[in-house]
Design a protein around this motif. Structure first.
Motif, PDB file in Angstrom:
ATOM      1  N   LEU A 161       0.856  -1.178   0.000  1.00  0.00           N
ATOM      2  CA  LEU A 161       0.000   0.000   0.000  1.00  0.00           C
ATOM      3  C   LEU A 161       0.899   1.236   0.000  1.00  0.00           C
ATOM      4  O   LEU A 161       1.887   1.280   0.736  1.00  0.00           O
ATOM      5  N   THR A 162       0.569   2.219  -0.836  1.00  0.00           N
ATOM      6  CA  THR A 162       1.348   3.456  -0.867  1.00  0.00           C
ATOM      7  C   THR A 162       0.450   4.619  -0.483  1.00  0.00           C
ATOM      8  O   THR A 162      -0.685   4.720  -0.954  1.00  0.00           O
ATOM      9  N   ILE A 163       0.990   5.472   0.395  1.00  0.00           N
ATOM     10  CA  ILE A 163       0.308   6.708   0.751  1.00  0.00           C
ATOM     11  C   ILE A 163       1.192   7.880   0.337  1.00  0.00           C
ATOM     12  O   ILE A 163       2.415   7.754   0.241  1.00  0.00           O
ATOM     13  N   LEU A 164       0.549   9.000   0.081  1.00  0.00           N
ATOM     14  CA  LEU A 164       1.233  10.268  -0.123  1.00  0.00           C
ATOM     15  C   LEU A 164       0.842  11.147   1.046  1.00  0.00           C
ATOM     16  O   LEU A 164      -0.344  11.256   1.371  1.00  0.00           O
ATOM     17  N   THR A 165       1.838  11.735   1.701  1.00  0.00           N
ATOM     18  CA  THR A 165       1.558  12.568   2.858  1.00  0.00           C
ATOM     19  C   THR A 165       2.483  13.774   2.870  1.00  0.00           C
ATOM     20  O   THR A 165       3.566  13.740   2.274  1.00  0.00           O
ATOM     21  N   GLN A 166       2.048  14.814   3.516  1.00  0.00           N
ATOM     22  CA  GLN A 166       2.868  16.004   3.711  1.00  0.00           C
ATOM     23  C   GLN A 166       3.581  15.840   5.053  1.00  0.00           C
ATOM     24  O   GLN A 166       2.936  15.764   6.094  1.00  0.00           O
ATOM     25  N   VAL A 167       4.908  15.747   5.019  1.00  0.00           N
ATOM     26  CA  VAL A 167       5.695  15.551   6.228  1.00  0.00           C
ATOM     27  C   VAL A 167       6.095  16.915   6.781  1.00  0.00           C
ATOM     28  O   VAL A 167       6.548  17.787   6.042  1.00  0.00           O
ATOM     29  N   GLY A 168       5.908  17.086   8.084  1.00  0.00           N
ATOM     30  CA  GLY A 168       6.347  18.293   8.771  1.00  0.00           C
ATOM     31  C   GLY A 168       7.194  17.894   9.966  1.00  0.00           C
ATOM     32  O   GLY A 168       7.438  16.725  10.208  1.00  0.00           O
ATOM     33  N   GLY A 169       7.627  18.869  10.729  1.00  0.00           N
ATOM     34  CA  GLY A 169       8.415  18.600  11.930  1.00  0.00           C
ATOM     35  C   GLY A 169       9.768  19.271  11.862  1.00  0.00           C
ATOM     36  O   GLY A 169       9.978  20.217  11.095  1.00  0.00           O
ATOM     37  N   THR A 213       5.548   3.520   1.175  1.00  0.00           N
ATOM     38  CA  THR A 213       4.994   2.252   0.708  1.00  0.00           C
ATOM     39  C   THR A 213       5.200   1.212   1.806  1.00  0.00           C
ATOM     40  O   THR A 213       6.320   1.013   2.282  1.00  0.00           O
ATOM     41  N   PHE A 214       4.101   0.597   2.206  1.00  0.00           N
ATOM     42  CA  PHE A 214       4.101  -0.378   3.289  1.00  0.00           C
ATOM     43  C   PHE A 214       3.786  -1.759   2.734  1.00  0.00           C
ATOM     44  O   PHE A 214       2.777  -1.933   2.054  1.00  0.00           O
ATOM     45  N   ALA A 215       4.636  -2.739   3.053  1.00  0.00           N
ATOM     46  CA  ALA A 215       4.338  -4.140   2.773  1.00  0.00           C
ATOM     47  C   ALA A 215       3.929  -4.778   4.088  1.00  0.00           C
ATOM     48  O   ALA A 215       4.576  -4.563   5.122  1.00  0.00           O
ATOM     49  N   ILE A 216       2.848  -5.547   4.042  1.00  0.00           N
ATOM     50  CA  ILE A 216       2.288  -6.138   5.260  1.00  0.00           C
ATOM     51  C   ILE A 216       2.421  -7.650   5.188  1.00  0.00           C
ATOM     52  O   ILE A 216       2.192  -8.263   4.138  1.00  0.00           O
ATOM     53  N   ASP A 217       2.820  -8.238   6.329  1.00  0.00           N
ATOM     54  CA  ASP A 217       2.930  -9.688   6.437  1.00  0.00           C
ATOM     55  C   ASP A 217       2.384 -10.092   7.807  1.00  0.00           C
ATOM     56  O   ASP A 217       2.904  -9.649   8.833  1.00  0.00           O
ATOM     57  N   ASN A 218       1.339 -10.912   7.819  1.00  0.00           N
ATOM     58  CA  ASN A 218       0.742 -11.396   9.072  1.00  0.00           C
ATOM     59  C   ASN A 218       0.394 -10.264  10.030  1.00  0.00           C
ATOM     60  O   ASN A 218       0.748 -10.294  11.209  1.00  0.00           O
ATOM     61  N   ASP A 219      -0.262  -9.224   9.519  1.00  0.00           N
ATOM     62  CA  ASP A 219      -0.750  -8.093  10.323  1.00  0.00           C
ATOM     63  C   ASP A 219       0.374  -7.302  10.978  1.00  0.00           C
ATOM     64  O   ASP A 219       0.175  -6.648  11.999  1.00  0.00           O
ATOM     65  N   GLN A 220       1.571  -7.371  10.421  1.00  0.00           N
ATOM     66  CA  GLN A 220       2.678  -6.519  10.862  1.00  0.00           C
ATOM     67  C   GLN A 220       3.335  -5.942   9.616  1.00  0.00           C
ATOM     68  O   GLN A 220       3.183  -6.491   8.511  1.00  0.00           O
ATOM     69  N   LEU A 221       4.087  -4.853   9.801  1.00  0.00           N
ATOM     70  CA  LEU A 221       4.789  -4.274   8.661  1.00  0.00           C
ATOM     71  C   LEU A 221       6.038  -5.079   8.350  1.00  0.00           C
ATOM     72  O   LEU A 221       6.890  -5.277   9.217  1.00  0.00           O
ATOM     73  N   ALA A 222       6.131  -5.567   7.125  1.00  0.00           N
ATOM     74  CA  ALA A 222       7.356  -6.206   6.655  1.00  0.00           C
ATOM     75  C   ALA A 222       8.356  -5.130   6.246  1.00  0.00           C
ATOM     76  O   ALA A 222       9.557  -5.291   6.434  1.00  0.00           O
ATOM     77  N   SER A 223       7.827  -4.007   5.704  1.00  0.00           N
ATOM     78  CA  SER A 223       8.709  -2.906   5.316  1.00  0.00           C
ATOM     79  C   SER A 223       7.924  -1.624   5.156  1.00  0.00           C
ATOM     80  O   SER A 223       6.715  -1.630   4.945  1.00  0.00           O
ATOM     81  N   MET A 224       8.671  -0.513   5.276  1.00  0.00           N
ATOM     82  CA  MET A 224       8.167   0.825   4.982  1.00  0.00           C
ATOM     83  C   MET A 224       9.245   1.491   4.144  1.00  0.00           C
ATOM     84  O   MET A 224      10.393   1.648   4.594  1.00  0.00           O
ATOM     85  N   THR A 225       8.907   1.835   2.912  1.00  0.00           N
ATOM     86  CA  THR A 225       9.862   2.440   1.987  1.00  0.00           C
ATOM     87  C   THR A 225       9.440   3.871   1.711  1.00  0.00           C
ATOM     88  O   THR A 225       8.285   4.130   1.358  1.00  0.00           O
ATOM     89  N   ILE A 226      10.384   4.796   1.876  1.00  0.00           N
ATOM     90  CA  ILE A 226      10.122   6.223   1.703  1.00  0.00           C
ATOM     91  C   ILE A 226      10.770   6.676   0.403  1.00  0.00           C
ATOM     92  O   ILE A 226      11.954   6.440   0.158  1.00  0.00           O
ATOM     93  N   THR A 227       9.987   7.346  -0.449  1.00  0.00           N
ATOM     94  CA  THR A 227      10.470   7.898  -1.717  1.00  0.00           C
ATOM     95  C   THR A 227       9.844   9.264  -1.938  1.00  0.00           C
ATOM     96  O   THR A 227       9.015   9.718  -1.144  1.00  0.00           O
TER      97      THR A 227
END
Length: 110
Positions: free
Chosen positions: A77-85, A95-109
């Motif tokens: 699943l990929t989301i687009l968000t405005q990052v602040g901070g 982009t989040f890959a999910i495996d067994n109801d946990q995140l397998a990965s989170m990729t930022i581009t």
């Protein structure tokens, strides 16, 4: 529950809620034990590396996500968000890959 939240799997919702709450423990807990973060090509694998990365780059920088929208539903699943901070500010895709109801990965581009 909004239509948007129905499109976002529970594992991703937990990670996003942890970022909103600035809760590093909850953020790390959203990942599988062998999960990883890929931050523009730099990989951080496992809970210790993810915790350290988040402390230095995400929650430790008081990151906020606003105007979040799903750009690619499913798994991954990929989301687009405005990052602040106090770190990177601007639009990013996560982009989040999910495996067994946990995140397998989170990729930022871009």
């Amino acid at each position: 529950m909004s239509q948007e939240s129905l499109e976002i799997p529970a594992a991703v919702q937990r990670a996003l809620a942890a970022i909103d709450a600035q809760d590093n423990d909850a953020f790390v807990a959203a990942f599988a034990p062998d999960g990883y973060v890929d931050d523009w090509g730099r990989q951080f694998r496992g809970p210790d590396q993810i915790r350290s990365w988040s402390q230095n780059e995400l929650i430790g920088k008081q990151a906020t996500f606003t105007d979040t929208q799903v750009t690619q539903p499913g798994n991954p699943l990929t989301i687009l968000t405005q990052v602040g901070g106090k770190g990177f500010n601007g639009p990013s895709h996560f982009t989040f890959a999910i495996d067994n109801d946990q995140l397998a990965s989170m990729t930022i581009t871009a």
